[in-house]
Design an enzyme around this catalytic site. Structure first.
Site, PDB file in Angstrom:
ATOM      1  N   GLY A   1     -67.641 -62.404  10.278  1.00  0.00           N
ATOM      2  CA  GLY A   1     -68.032 -61.253  11.109  1.00  0.00           C
ATOM      3  C   GLY A   1     -66.868 -60.397  11.573  1.00  0.00           C
TER       4      GLY A   1
ATOM      5  CE  LYS B   1     -68.454 -56.737  -6.419  1.00  0.00           C
ATOM      6  NZ  LYS B   1     -68.298 -55.639  -7.295  1.00  0.00           N
TER       7      LYS B   1
ATOM      8  CB  ALA C   1     -68.385 -58.055   9.026  1.00  0.00           C
TER       9      ALA C   1
ATOM     10  CE  LYS D   1     -61.525 -51.077  -9.315  1.00  0.00           C
ATOM     11  NZ  LYS D   1     -62.523 -50.543  -8.379  1.00  0.00           N
TER      12      LYS D   1
ATOM     13  CG  HIS E   1     -72.409 -53.210  -9.182  1.00  0.00           C
ATOM     14  ND1 HIS E   1     -73.088 -53.906  -8.205  1.00  0.00           N
ATOM     15  CD2 HIS E   1     -71.116 -53.187  -8.791  1.00  0.00           C
ATOM     16  CE1 HIS E   1     -72.229 -54.290  -7.280  1.00  0.00           C
ATOM     17  NE2 HIS E   1     -71.036 -53.874  -7.602  1.00  0.00           N
TER      18      HIS E   1
ATOM     19  CG  HIS F   1     -73.507 -52.289  -2.745  1.00  0.00           C
ATOM     20  ND1 HIS F   1     -72.503 -53.065  -3.239  1.00  0.00           N
ATOM     21  CD2 HIS F   1     -73.162 -51.017  -3.007  1.00  0.00           C
ATOM     22  CE1 HIS F   1     -71.592 -52.295  -3.786  1.00  0.00           C
ATOM     23  NE2 HIS F   1     -71.962 -51.049  -3.657  1.00  0.00           N
TER      24      HIS F   1
ATOM     25  CG  ASP G   1     -62.794 -54.340   4.445  1.00  0.00           C
ATOM     26  OD1 ASP G   1     -62.292 -53.426   5.123  1.00  0.00           O
ATOM     27  OD2 ASP G   1     -63.367 -54.141   3.351  1.00  0.00           O
TER      28      ASP G   1
ATOM     29  NE  ARG H   1     -60.080 -69.051   9.066  1.00  0.00           N
ATOM     30  CZ  ARG H   1     -59.163 -68.865   8.139  1.00  0.00           C
ATOM     31  NH1 ARG H   1     -58.559 -69.898   7.618  1.00  0.00           N
ATOM     32  NH2 ARG H   1     -58.835 -67.661   7.730  1.00  0.00           N
TER      33      ARG H   1
HETATM   34  P1  NAP Z   1     -62.050 -60.338   4.503  1.00  0.00           P
HETATM   35  O1  NAP Z   1     -61.772 -59.014   5.126  1.00  0.00           O
HETATM   36  O2  NAP Z   1     -60.920 -61.133   3.968  1.00  0.00           O
HETATM   37  O3  NAP Z   1     -62.833 -61.211   5.577  1.00  0.00           O
HETATM   38  C1  NAP Z   1     -63.035 -62.585   5.426  1.00  0.00           C
HETATM   39  C2  NAP Z   1     -63.726 -63.118   6.662  1.00  0.00           C
HETATM   40  O4  NAP Z   1     -63.907 -64.516   6.505  1.00  0.00           O
HETATM   41  C3  NAP Z   1     -62.926 -62.917   7.938  1.00  0.00           C
HETATM   42  O5  NAP Z   1     -63.824 -62.612   8.978  1.00  0.00           O
HETATM   43  C4  NAP Z   1     -62.285 -64.289   8.155  1.00  0.00           C
HETATM   44  O6  NAP Z   1     -62.020 -64.429   9.520  1.00  0.00           O
HETATM   45  C5  NAP Z   1     -63.399 -65.201   7.658  1.00  0.00           C
HETATM   46  N1  NAP Z   1     -62.940 -66.524   7.238  1.00  0.00           N
HETATM   47  C6  NAP Z   1     -61.949 -66.817   6.382  1.00  0.00           C
HETATM   48  N2  NAP Z   1     -61.814 -68.154   6.256  1.00  0.00           N
HETATM   49  C7  NAP Z   1     -62.760 -68.712   7.048  1.00  0.00           C
HETATM   50  C8  NAP Z   1     -63.139 -70.052   7.335  1.00  0.00           C
HETATM   51  N3  NAP Z   1     -62.503 -71.116   6.809  1.00  0.00           N
HETATM   52  N4  NAP Z   1     -64.158 -70.250   8.186  1.00  0.00           N
HETATM   53  C9  NAP Z   1     -64.800 -69.217   8.743  1.00  0.00           C
HETATM   54  N5  NAP Z   1     -64.492 -67.925   8.505  1.00  0.00           N
HETATM   55  C10 NAP Z   1     -63.481 -67.684   7.669  1.00  0.00           C
HETATM   56  O7  NAP Z   1     -63.102 -60.203   3.299  1.00  0.00           O
HETATM   57  P2  NAP Z   1     -64.214 -59.075   3.087  1.00  0.00           P
HETATM   58  O8  NAP Z   1     -63.592 -57.930   2.374  1.00  0.00           O
HETATM   59  O9  NAP Z   1     -64.922 -58.810   4.355  1.00  0.00           O
HETATM   60  O10 NAP Z   1     -65.178 -59.772   2.024  1.00  0.00           O
HETATM   61  C11 NAP Z   1     -66.115 -60.774   2.372  1.00  0.00           C
HETATM   62  C12 NAP Z   1     -66.974 -61.097   1.153  1.00  0.00           C
HETATM   63  O11 NAP Z   1     -67.675 -59.931   0.751  1.00  0.00           O
HETATM   64  C13 NAP Z   1     -66.176 -61.529  -0.075  1.00  0.00           C
HETATM   65  O12 NAP Z   1     -66.943 -62.450  -0.803  1.00  0.00           O
HETATM   66  C14 NAP Z   1     -66.027 -60.257  -0.880  1.00  0.00           C
HETATM   67  O13 NAP Z   1     -65.860 -60.505  -2.249  1.00  0.00           O
HETATM   68  C15 NAP Z   1     -67.373 -59.618  -0.600  1.00  0.00           C
HETATM   69  N6  NAP Z   1     -67.394 -58.161  -0.744  1.00  0.00           N
HETATM   70  C16 NAP Z   1     -66.599 -57.374   0.036  1.00  0.00           C
HETATM   71  C17 NAP Z   1     -66.661 -55.994  -0.096  1.00  0.00           C
HETATM   72  C18 NAP Z   1     -65.846 -55.091   0.778  1.00  0.00           C
HETATM   73  O14 NAP Z   1     -66.030 -53.874   0.680  1.00  0.00           O
HETATM   74  N7  NAP Z   1     -64.973 -55.582   1.623  1.00  0.00           N
HETATM   75  C19 NAP Z   1     -67.537 -55.414  -1.031  1.00  0.00           C
HETATM   76  C20 NAP Z   1     -68.345 -56.257  -1.816  1.00  0.00           C
HETATM   77  C21 NAP Z   1     -68.270 -57.626  -1.651  1.00  0.00           C
HETATM   78  P3  NAP Z   1     -60.950 -65.506  10.104  1.00  0.00           P
HETATM   79  O15 NAP Z   1     -59.688 -65.319   9.330  1.00  0.00           O
HETATM   80  O16 NAP Z   1     -60.847 -65.167  11.555  1.00  0.00           O
HETATM   81  O17 NAP Z   1     -61.557 -66.831   9.882  1.00  0.00           O
END
Ligand code: NAP
EC number: 1.1.1.49
Length: 484
Positions: free
Chosen positions: A18, A148, A23, A331, A240, A178, A21, A51
């Site tokens: 939550g 994904k 979220a 890209k 997609h 999406h 990025d 965490r």
């Molecule tokens: P991110 O910014 O790296 O966020 C990861 C989240 O997971 C953080 O809130 C992190 O918080 C938490 N986390 C990491 N290790 C953890 C653990 N052991 N226990 C509990 N929480 C943990 O990644 P993101 O970009 O949001 O992407 C999340 C997922 O969505 C991925 O599978 C990614 O492939 C997918 N996705 C992302 C996008 C996008 O636009 N960003 C688009 C499509 C799909 P803490 O470090 O505080 O634990």
């Protein structure tokens, strides 16, 4: 037009990751929009979990800042933001350890819809599913939302399906893509199956070919390490573009119900032919005066990962035999746009003679930038001087056709999250669909890896490598221009 927003049942939505990025950029802004639209009942709650140590107040502050950053100020009202933030809670949790799970169990209510959004890296999906089950937090009706990438090949997708299936039934698993939440994608089904006009022509007899293009202007900056292990085929085509192909090519489902639709999509994937090498073009963007090359962002200076792919795909069934589907995604291209182009055949005989030129109908389903459907029809050019023909658009940009409500169509994430709460899986991928898509994708990737093929360099801001143009030229066809 009367607004038809139907509130959903009370829910607790736990967003693992939550603070991440996705979220902050998509999920919570989307939920804010649904809140403003009146779709969120009084006692709906959103619980962030990651965490980082934080309390509700700290989380509300963090998400308040995210809303400031990711929602245009014209769509943000201080009072509404305040009320929305009051719905937010936070609990620290470690997906890999036991810390935090007892507190989460106490927090989540058993008598409302429970949804758990896995907005974390895929390596944690199994840990989360197992712990939700072991700590007896999830009920047989709880839903999990999985982001994904869903695996990186058939073997890993199978393993992931298995670990989720150990704790959750298929009807509880929402694999999100999406693209399926986009208004136009659903409109593609409405156009096909709610009009008599198109479906009789929707086959190889009348359609010359189909083009599906998803073009991005951004490069891989910041994501080089991840992308290098993925590439355009895994990152875009397997999910997609494949989903768009399926919805375009599938047979009419007997009803608009999750399994009826997904059964038909699965049949399309199973009917895809193997793709010979000469029908695949892979590219990697070079540098120009202003921007760095793909390689500059990769950890591997000799990387052979493709940032562009174009391919000609044949479907072996009665409806499509002989009508190719050309897929293209990349890209750092000329414009950001996604569209499906249905190129109809010319009339079997022109009564207007050679001077009238050759004309054929085109149906363009635009997913971005401005979602809409555009049908090009041939008419007589107005004025004297004989029978000259021109092609004109019958344009249906939703924002124009539907007035203010058309502009406010929910974003894909908003719609899909509300579908999770409603328990509607129609726009989510089923486990067997994902596996079938990998089963088709794997040999293609294995092929170029075993041959050691290098992608062709292409100029940033172009429409990809020349070879991609040739892929259609040699069939006497051409891509629609990439433009915003
Ligand atoms: P991110 O910014 O790296 O966020 C990861 C989240 O997971 C953080 O809130 C992190 O918080 C938490 N986390 C990491 N290790 C953890 C653990 N052991 N226990 C509990 N929480 C943990 O990644 P993101 O970009 O949001 O992407 C999340 C997922 O969505 C991925 O599978 C990614 O492939 C997918 N996705 C992302 C996008 C996008 O636009 N960003 C688009 C499509 C799909 P803490 O470090 O505080 O634990």
């Amino acid at each position: 037009m009367v607004s038809r927003i139907i509130p959903v049942d009370p829910f607790d939505l736990v967003i693992f990751g939550g603070t991440g990025d996705l979220a902050r950029r998509k999920i919570l802004p989307g939920l804010y929009h649904r809140f403003c639209a009146g779709q969120m009942p009084e006692d709906a709650r959103i619980i962030g979990a990651a965490r980082s140590e934080m309390d509700d107040k700290g989380y509300r502050k963090m998400i308040g800042e995210a809303l400031d950053e990711f929602i245009p100020h014209t769509k943000r009202e201080a009072e509404r933001v305040k009320l929305f933030l009051e719905r937010l809670h936070y609990t620290p949790i470690d997906a890999k350890g036991d810390g935090g799970w007892k507190t989460l169990k106490k927090l989540v209510r058993a008598d409302v819809v429970q949804a758990f959004y896995f907005s974390v890296g895929p390596a944690l999906f199994g840990d989360l599913a197992t712990r939700l089950h072991e700590h007896e937090i999830a009920t047989p009706e709880s839903r999990i939302v999985v982001e994904k990438p869903f695996g990186r090949d058939l073997e890993s997708a199978r393993a992931l399906n298995k670990v989720l299936a150990d704790s959750f039934d298929e009807h509880q698993i929402y694999r999100i893509d999406h693209y399926l939440g986009k208004e136009t994608v659903q409109n593609l089904m409405a156009v096909r199956f709610a009009n008599v006009l198109f479906e009789p022509l929707w086959n190889a007899q009348y359609i010359d070919h189909v083009q599906i293009t998803v073009s991005e202007t951004v490069g891989v900056e910041g994501r080089g390490a991840y992308y290098d292990k993925s590439g355009a085929m895994r990152d875009m085509v397997q999910n997609h573009l494949m989903q768009l192909l399926c919805l375009t090519a599938m047979e009419p489902p007997s009803k608009f119900d999750p399994d009826a639709v997904r059964d038909e999509k699965l049949k399309v994937i199973r009917a895809l032919d193997e793709v010979p090498t000469e029908n695949i073009v892979r590219g990697q963007y070079a540098a120009d005066d202003e921007q760095e090359s793909y390689i500059a962002h990769s950890e591997n200076p000799a990387s052979r990962t493709e940032s562009f792919i174009a391919m000609k795909v044949d479907i072996s069934n009665w409806r499509w035999k002989g009508t190719p589907f050309y897929l293209r995604t990349g890209k750092r291209l000329r414009a950001r746009m996604s569209e499906i182009v249905i190129q109809f055949k010319e009339t079997p005989h022109s009564i207007f003679g050679e001077d009238a030129g050759s004309h054929a109908n085109v149906l363009v389903i635009r997913l971005q930038p401005d979602e809409g459907i555009d049908l090009r029809v041939t008419i007589k050019e107005p004025g004297p001087g004989g029978m000259r023909l021109i092609d004109v658009p019958l344009d249906m940009t939703f924002a124009d056709a539907l007035g203010p409500e058309g502009e406010d169509v929910p974003d894909a994430y908003e719609r899909l999250i509300m579908d999770v709460i409603r328990g509607n899986q129609t726009l989510f991928m089923r486990g067997d669909e994902v596996e079938a898509a990998w089963r088709w994708t794997d040999p293609i990737i294995d092929g170029w890896q075993s041959r050691g093929d290098r992608p062709t360099q292409y100029e940033p801001g172009s429409s990809g490598p020349e070879d991609a143009l040739m892929l259609l030229h040699r069939d006497g066809r051409r891509w629609r221009e990439i433009k915003a």
